[in-house]
Each structure stands twice: as C-alpha cells, then as structure tokens.
Design a protein around this motif. Sequence first.
Motif, short mmCIF file in Angstrom:
data_model
loop_
_atom_site.label_atom_id
_atom_site.label_comp_id
_atom_site.label_asym_id
_atom_site.label_seq_id
_atom_site.Cartn_x
_atom_site.Cartn_y
_atom_site.Cartn_z
N LEU A 59 0.84 -1.20 0.00
CA LEU A 59 0.00 0.00 0.00
C LEU A 59 0.87 1.25 0.00
CD1 LEU A 59 -2.80 -0.78 2.61
CD2 LEU A 59 -3.09 -0.42 0.16
N PRO A 60 0.53 2.23 -0.82
CA PRO A 60 1.27 3.50 -0.80
C PRO A 60 1.14 4.18 0.56
CG PRO A 60 -0.14 3.36 -2.74
CD PRO A 60 -0.50 2.20 -1.85
N ALA A 61 2.16 4.91 0.97
CA ALA A 61 2.17 5.57 2.28
C ALA A 61 0.95 6.47 2.48
CB ALA A 61 3.46 6.36 2.45
N ALA A 62 0.52 7.15 1.42
CA ALA A 62 -0.63 8.05 1.53
C ALA A 62 -1.90 7.29 1.91
CB ALA A 62 -0.84 8.80 0.22
N GLU A 63 -2.05 6.07 1.43
CA GLU A 63 -3.24 5.27 1.77
C GLU A 63 -3.22 4.83 3.22
OE1 GLU A 63 -4.71 2.21 -0.83
OE2 GLU A 63 -3.81 3.21 -2.56
N TRP A 64 -2.05 4.71 3.81
CA TRP A 64 -1.97 4.27 5.21
C TRP A 64 -2.62 5.26 6.15
CZ3 TRP A 64 -1.88 0.10 7.77
CH2 TRP A 64 -1.35 -1.05 7.20
N GLU A 65 -2.68 6.52 5.77
CA GLU A 65 -3.35 7.51 6.63
C GLU A 65 -4.82 7.13 6.82
OE1 GLU A 65 -1.77 9.76 8.48
OE2 GLU A 65 -0.02 8.81 7.57
N ASP A 66 -5.48 6.67 5.76
CA ASP A 66 -6.87 6.22 5.89
C ASP A 66 -6.95 4.90 6.66
OD1 ASP A 66 -7.84 8.40 4.46
OD2 ASP A 66 -7.73 7.35 2.54
N TRP A 67 -6.03 4.00 6.37
CA TRP A 67 -6.03 2.69 7.01
C TRP A 67 -5.77 2.79 8.50
CZ3 TRP A 67 -5.91 -2.50 4.72
CH2 TRP A 67 -6.35 -2.49 3.40
N LYS A 68 -5.01 3.78 8.93
CA LYS A 68 -4.70 3.93 10.36
C LYS A 68 -5.93 4.27 11.18
CE LYS A 68 0.17 5.04 10.06
NZ LYS A 68 1.22 6.04 10.28
N ALA A 69 -6.96 4.82 10.55
CA ALA A 69 -8.19 5.17 11.25
C ALA A 69 -9.23 4.05 11.21
CB ALA A 69 -8.78 6.44 10.64
N ALA A 70 -8.93 2.97 10.53
CA ALA A 70 -9.90 1.88 10.33
C ALA A 70 -9.95 0.93 11.52
CB ALA A 70 -9.54 1.09 9.07
N LYS B 86 0.25 -9.05 13.87
CA LYS B 86 1.62 -8.58 14.08
C LYS B 86 2.01 -7.56 13.01
CE LYS B 86 6.36 -10.27 14.43
NZ LYS B 86 7.23 -11.45 14.36
N ALA B 87 1.66 -7.84 11.75
CA ALA B 87 1.99 -6.93 10.66
C ALA B 87 1.26 -5.59 10.82
CB ALA B 87 1.63 -7.57 9.31
N LEU B 88 0.00 -5.63 11.24
CA LEU B 88 -0.75 -4.39 11.46
C LEU B 88 -0.15 -3.57 12.59
CD1 LEU B 88 -4.40 -5.74 11.06
CD2 LEU B 88 -3.26 -4.09 9.56
N LEU B 89 0.21 -4.23 13.67
CA LEU B 89 0.82 -3.53 14.80
C LEU B 89 2.15 -2.88 14.38
CD1 LEU B 89 0.07 -6.09 17.65
CD2 LEU B 89 -1.03 -3.86 17.31
N GLN B 90 2.93 -3.58 13.58
CA GLN B 90 4.19 -3.03 13.10
C GLN B 90 3.98 -1.81 12.20
OE1 GLN B 90 6.03 -6.47 11.32
NE2 GLN B 90 7.02 -7.08 13.24
N LYS B 91 2.81 -1.74 11.54
CA LYS B 91 2.50 -0.61 10.68
C LYS B 91 1.89 0.56 11.45
CE LYS B 91 3.19 -1.40 6.23
NZ LYS B 91 3.89 -0.44 5.40
N GLY B 92 1.75 0.41 12.77
CA GLY B 92 1.24 1.50 13.58
C GLY B 92 -0.24 1.45 13.89
N ILE B 93 -0.90 0.34 13.59
CA ILE B 93 -2.31 0.18 13.92
C ILE B 93 -2.40 -0.16 15.40
CG2 ILE B 93 -4.42 -1.15 13.45
CD1 ILE B 93 -3.42 0.60 11.08
N GLY B 94 -3.29 0.51 16.12
CA GLY B 94 -3.46 0.26 17.55
C GLY B 94 -4.13 -1.07 17.83
N SER B 95 -3.73 -1.71 18.90
CA SER B 95 -4.29 -3.03 19.23
C SER B 95 -5.79 -2.97 19.50
CB SER B 95 -3.56 -3.64 20.43
OG SER B 95 -3.72 -2.83 21.57
N LYS B 96 -6.30 -1.82 19.96
CA LYS B 96 -7.74 -1.69 20.21
C LYS B 96 -8.54 -1.59 18.92
CE LYS B 96 -7.33 0.26 24.78
NZ LYS B 96 -7.66 1.38 25.68
N GLN B 97 -7.87 -1.38 17.80
CA GLN B 97 -8.55 -1.31 16.50
C GLN B 97 -8.71 -2.70 15.88
OE1 GLN B 97 -5.61 2.07 15.45
NE2 GLN B 97 -7.07 1.99 13.76
#
Length: 89
Positions: free
Chosen positions: A37-48, A64-75
């Motif tokens: 995923l392009p970095a710009a798309e991660w901004e939307d994905w981080k809020a999902a 594990k991959a999501l956590l490494q990308k900065g996704i919060g565990s509560k998400q």
Amino acid sequence: METENTAWPGIISLDAETVGKSSPHPAEPAISYLQQLPAAEWEDWKAASYNLSGRAKSIQAIRKALLQKGIGSKQIISMPYWADGKKGL
C-alpha cells in the motif's frame, strides 16, 4: 479466502479487501497486500477498524503486521475459528 469465494463481499455489498488462501506461510497474501500500500493510503487505514477471522496462525501473523505498521491493538478484533490440529475453538 478460496478463489471461488472472493466475489462474495461485493455480492453482499460489504466494503472489504479479499486475498487468496495462504501458502504454508500464514497470512502471506494479506501481509504482502498491506506492505504494498502507498504511504498516503496508510493515513486512511490507520483510522480503520480491523475484524480478523479465520485460521489462528494467520490472524496472529496479520495482527503482528498491522501492529508493526502503527495500527493500535484496540482497533483489531480477532475471532479465530480454526487452528491446525485442534477441534472446536
């Protein structure tokens, strides 16, 4: 997801990404998709919110991959329904 089932999310009007069934490496297609995923798309994905279901090892790997990308565990909500060598999760 088995190849013949990848159309189902669209049929039921579910906004979801689908990936093929994993090779021996748990969640490999899904993790590869996320990494491309392009970095710009991660901004939307981080809020999902993420609802993961399926093979327990695949859920662990994609979590594990999501956590490494900065996704919060509560998400991340997980519901394993199958583990190698186990009956009745």
